[in-house]
Design a protein around this motif. Structure first.
Motif, mmCIF file in Angstrom:
data_model
loop_
_atom_site.group_PDB
_atom_site.id
_atom_site.type_symbol
_atom_site.label_atom_id
_atom_site.label_comp_id
_atom_site.label_asym_id
_atom_site.label_seq_id
_atom_site.Cartn_x
_atom_site.Cartn_y
_atom_site.Cartn_z
ATOM 1 N N LEU A 91 42.392 -10.266 6.999
ATOM 2 C CA LEU A 91 43.156 -10.666 5.828
ATOM 3 C C LEU A 91 42.306 -11.664 5.053
ATOM 4 N N GLU A 92 42.037 -11.372 3.781
ATOM 5 C CA GLU A 92 41.210 -12.263 2.976
ATOM 6 C C GLU A 92 42.063 -12.910 1.882
ATOM 7 N N ILE A 93 41.861 -14.221 1.714
ATOM 8 C CA ILE A 93 42.604 -15.000 0.729
ATOM 9 C C ILE A 93 41.598 -15.575 -0.264
ATOM 10 N N PHE A 94 41.892 -15.482 -1.544
ATOM 11 C CA PHE A 94 41.000 -16.027 -2.564
ATOM 12 C C PHE A 94 41.785 -16.932 -3.510
ATOM 13 N N HIS A 95 41.135 -18.044 -3.939
ATOM 14 C CA HIS A 95 41.813 -18.936 -4.887
ATOM 15 C C HIS A 95 40.813 -19.386 -5.934
ATOM 16 N N ARG A 96 41.298 -19.517 -7.174
ATOM 17 C CA ARG A 96 40.375 -19.824 -8.271
ATOM 18 C C ARG A 96 40.268 -21.315 -8.559
ATOM 19 N N SER A 97 40.962 -22.158 -7.788
ATOM 20 C CA SER A 97 40.776 -23.608 -7.929
ATOM 21 C C SER A 97 40.765 -24.198 -6.518
ATOM 22 N N PRO A 98 40.320 -25.440 -6.382
ATOM 23 C CA PRO A 98 40.265 -26.012 -5.030
ATOM 24 C C PRO A 98 41.641 -25.981 -4.378
ATOM 25 N N LEU A 99 41.659 -25.906 -3.086
ATOM 26 C CA LEU A 99 42.926 -25.678 -2.402
ATOM 27 C C LEU A 99 43.032 -26.643 -1.229
ATOM 28 N N GLY A 144 49.396 -12.710 11.906
ATOM 29 C CA GLY A 144 49.954 -12.076 13.104
ATOM 30 C C GLY A 144 50.906 -10.953 12.738
ATOM 31 N N GLN A 145 51.744 -11.220 11.747
ATOM 32 C CA GLN A 145 52.710 -10.196 11.337
ATOM 33 C C GLN A 145 52.023 -9.002 10.690
ATOM 34 N N THR A 146 50.989 -9.319 9.901
ATOM 35 C CA THR A 146 50.258 -8.218 9.273
ATOM 36 C C THR A 146 49.643 -7.327 10.353
ATOM 37 N N ALA A 147 49.092 -7.964 11.384
ATOM 38 C CA ALA A 147 48.486 -7.196 12.476
ATOM 39 C C ALA A 147 49.536 -6.321 13.161
ATOM 40 N N ILE A 148 50.718 -6.894 13.392
ATOM 41 C CA ILE A 148 51.786 -6.113 14.035
ATOM 42 C C ILE A 148 52.184 -4.936 13.154
ATOM 43 N N ALA A 149 52.287 -5.212 11.845
ATOM 44 C CA ALA A 149 52.666 -4.149 10.910
ATOM 45 C C ALA A 149 51.653 -3.015 10.948
ATOM 46 N N ILE A 150 50.380 -3.381 10.945
ATOM 47 C CA ILE A 150 49.335 -2.353 10.951
ATOM 48 C C ILE A 150 49.387 -1.577 12.263
ATOM 49 N N ASP A 151 49.521 -2.324 13.362
ATOM 50 C CA ASP A 151 49.552 -1.697 14.678
ATOM 51 C C ASP A 151 50.708 -0.703 14.780
ATOM 52 N N GLY A 161 39.076 -16.040 5.459
ATOM 53 C CA GLY A 161 39.148 -14.736 6.115
ATOM 54 C C GLY A 161 39.796 -14.940 7.476
ATOM 55 N N VAL A 162 40.852 -14.174 7.731
ATOM 56 C CA VAL A 162 41.609 -14.349 8.976
ATOM 57 C C VAL A 162 41.591 -13.033 9.756
ATOM 58 N N PRO A 163 41.230 -13.071 11.052
ATOM 59 C CA PRO A 163 41.227 -11.820 11.811
ATOM 60 C C PRO A 163 42.648 -11.309 12.039
ATOM 61 N N LEU A 164 42.817 -9.999 11.964
ATOM 62 C CA LEU A 164 44.112 -9.384 12.249
ATOM 63 C C LEU A 164 44.021 -8.766 13.638
ATOM 64 N N ILE A 165 44.683 -9.415 14.586
ATOM 65 C CA ILE A 165 44.548 -8.997 15.981
ATOM 66 C C ILE A 165 45.912 -8.635 16.549
ATOM 67 N N ALA A 166 46.027 -7.436 17.104
ATOM 68 C CA ALA A 166 47.262 -7.056 17.798
ATOM 69 C C ALA A 166 46.869 -6.445 19.136
#
Ligand code: C2E
Ligand code: SIN
Ligand code: SIN
Ligand code: FE
Ligand code: FE
Length: 520
Positions: free
Chosen positions: A287-295, A310-317, A274-279
């Motif tokens: 932003l949440e990332i999920f994977h079905r095998s070890p990563l 960071g880009q997602t936050a800018i896009a949302i902002d 889970g990554v905070p989206l900060i702008a």
């Protein structure tokens, strides 16, 4: 150990299914970096200079001998391959490449080398091999370790892919797409570039102070779409509250917040990020990332995750700012129009005219302009201009404005000032600049005999030319203090007669079509 027990006869190797060495491998002098009559000592020296491994192989690909450079890994390699065949140590793909390489030795532009991987001690090493000598039954292949180069190449390729993903996201942000579409593009890139199974974006609703699901990709169920978390609650809530990445490396090991979602196990997720989206210092979501095998998240991977967050936050902002701006503009525009309507109503009230008068002029003007193909952005100005066309009459004294008889010369002098009064009134108002054309020039005439500026022909702005037709028609067919309304047919004849005198002759037929068709 003896390395070379080769017999160096002229080359006549025949290609058969069970053979590695193709027939007619020609002119090997060209590739002979080693003189085949070299003694063992010189071969060893050459190995030190050129190669990490040397293989001596027979026509079927059996490894007759192996020589290694100074690393322990290579000596281990030799032990592994000794008395085996190349078939046993090379992947199918690498074997095909070797065959290809050998058969192409016939061609004038023969390839210099071919690459293959070997698994050594659980590690994949890459080699770059070339043919350094051959007889009709045996080959000498010299191989250099290119593992480091391969790793760099792989890393560069991945970075290039990530950069291109970021560029396409920039492009999507810059094109001002709607937020849902933008998030959908972003999540596609996240999944593709980070090679993960699923990802979603939760947005923080500042009013409700809740994280809610906004977009997701790669899920088998829709359980997460109902996510509602307060900051601090659940993994995502913790991410938002503490403004830091939360990593769960094994979601199946109980004690994770997803346990209260009964269907969550059917997603079979193992890894969570889970990554905070900060702008601009504000948490906008997670932003949440999920994977079905070890990563395995290496530094590059984490860097990219941070950049893309960071880009997602800018896009949302920027999408939210755009929406707010639109709303503010819309509200402002409503406020403007309300102000304009109030002014013109004040004028109508003073004239004791029905409230419908100004609206009729305005509506007919709008229809006429639309018929003439005026585009929407200009239509707004024309509409406002029509509403305000006689606003200058507020400065005309009652005894002139309501005189039930023709005006004398002095009175006319004053009455003809009303367009100028309108300009005085409206010119400080920036947003009405374009709309002021109509109040300013609606009494100009095509033949130049109008007022206040005696403009003629196309000197008169188009908006004022088209409006003049509506104004006169509307005036003639209404009662005035100085006369009764004219019959519609009389007004039509008058306007026809004034084509090229008072009115733009090209607009007259269009206007009369409109009036006849709509029965105004
Ligand atoms: P309005 O009454 O709104 O008329 C607008 C325009 O329609 C006039 O501009 C004129 O071009 C046309 N129009 C209106 N009534 C007649 C008419 O009976 N005969 C003809 N041929 N055209 C007509 P205009 O002439 O520049 O007048 C501007 C404004 O001056 C008028 O606006 C009205 O408020 C006032 N006005 C004009 N003539 C008289 C008048 O005889 N007595 C009074 N009290 N006011 C007048
Ligand atoms: C692009 O095609 O470069 C931008 C649009 C997208 O990312 O789908
Ligand atoms: C949940 O537990 O409801 C979801 C938690 C999350 O999305 O982080
Ligand atoms: Fe007027
Ligand atoms: Fe008028």
């Amino acid at each position: 150990m003896s390395i070379l027990t080769l017999s160096y006869e002229p080359l006549h190797v025949f290609w058969q299914e069970d053979r590695l060495i193709p027939k007619d491998l020609p002119d090997l002098d060209g590739v002979n970096h080693l003189d085949l009559s070299l003694d063992e000592q010189r071969l060893g020296d050459s190995l030190q200079v050129f190669a990490d491994l040397l293989f001596v192989v027979d026509e079927k690909g059996s490894i007759l001998d192996c020589r290694f450079g100074d690393s322990a890994a290579y000596s281990e390699a030799c032990e592994q391959v000794h008395s085996k065949g190349l078939n046993d140590i090379l992947s199918t793909e690498a074997r095909d490449r070797l065959r290809q390489y050998l058969s192409e030795q016939r061609q004038p532009t023969k390839p210099a080398s071919f690459e293959f991987p070997l698994m050594l001690g659980g590690r994949e090493l890459w080699f770059d091999a070339r043919l350094v000598g051959a007889s009709n039954s045996q080959l000498i292949l010299s191989a250099r370790d290119i593992t480091k180069y391969k790793q760099t190449e792989y890393r560069l390729k991945r970075q290039l892919q990530r950069i291109s993903a970021l560029r396409s996201i920039d492009f999507a942000i810059a094109s001002g797409l709607d937020l849902n579409l933008l998030l959908s593009i972003l999540l596609d890139r996240v999944i593709e570039t980070l090679r993960v199974d699923a990802a979603d974006v939760l947005l923080l609703d500042p009013k409700l102070n809740e994280l809610t699901y906004a977009a997701g990709k790669g899920f088998r169920t829709n359980i997460l779409q109902h996510t509602r978390l307060r900051p601090g609650q659940g993994h995502a809530g913790k991410v938002a509250l503490e403004r830091r990445i939360v990593t769960i490396s094994d979601l199946t090991k109980g004690n994770t917040d997803f346990e209260r979602l009964p269907l969550f196990p059917s997603e079979k997720f193992i890894v969570y990020f889970g990554v905070p989206l900060i702008a601009k210092g504000r948490v906008l979501g997670v932003l949440e990332i999920f994977h079905r095998s070890p990563l395995h998240a290496d530094e590059d991977w984490m860097d990219f995750l941070n950049i893309i967050a960071g880009q997602t936050a800018i896009a949302i902002d920027s999408a939210m700012m755009f929406k707010e701006l639109q709303k503010a503009n819309f509200e402002l525009s409503l406020a403007y129009n309300a102000t304009i309507d109030a002014w013109s109503r004040a004028l109508d009230l003073r004239g004791k005219e029905t409230e419908g008068h100004t609206r009729r002029v305005t509506d007919l003007t709008t229809r006429f302009a639309t018929l003439l193909g005026v585009k929407d952005s200009d239509l707004l100005h024309i509409r406002r201009g029509a509403t305000l066309h006689d606003i200058g009459k507020v400065a005309i004294p009652d005894e002139i404005l309501f005189k039930p008889a023709p005006l004398n010369q002095d009175e006319w002098q004053i009455m003809r000032q009303h367009p100028k009064y309108a300009v005085d009134l409206l010119s400080p108002i920036k947003y009405l600049e374009k709309a002021t054309e109509i109040p300013h020039w609606h009494h100009e005439k095509w033949d130049g005999s109008g007022y206040p500026d005696h403009l003629g022909g196309e000197e008169i702005p188009f908006s004022a030319r088209l409006f003049a037709l509506v104004d006169v028609y509307e005036a003639l067919t209404s009662d005035r203090p100085y006369r009764k309304a004219w019959a519609k047919q009389d007004a039509i004849h008058y306007i026809e007669n004034q084509a090229g005198k008072h009115f733009d002759p090209r607009l007259v037929p269009e206007f009369l079509n409109l009036v006849n068709a709509n029965g105004f």
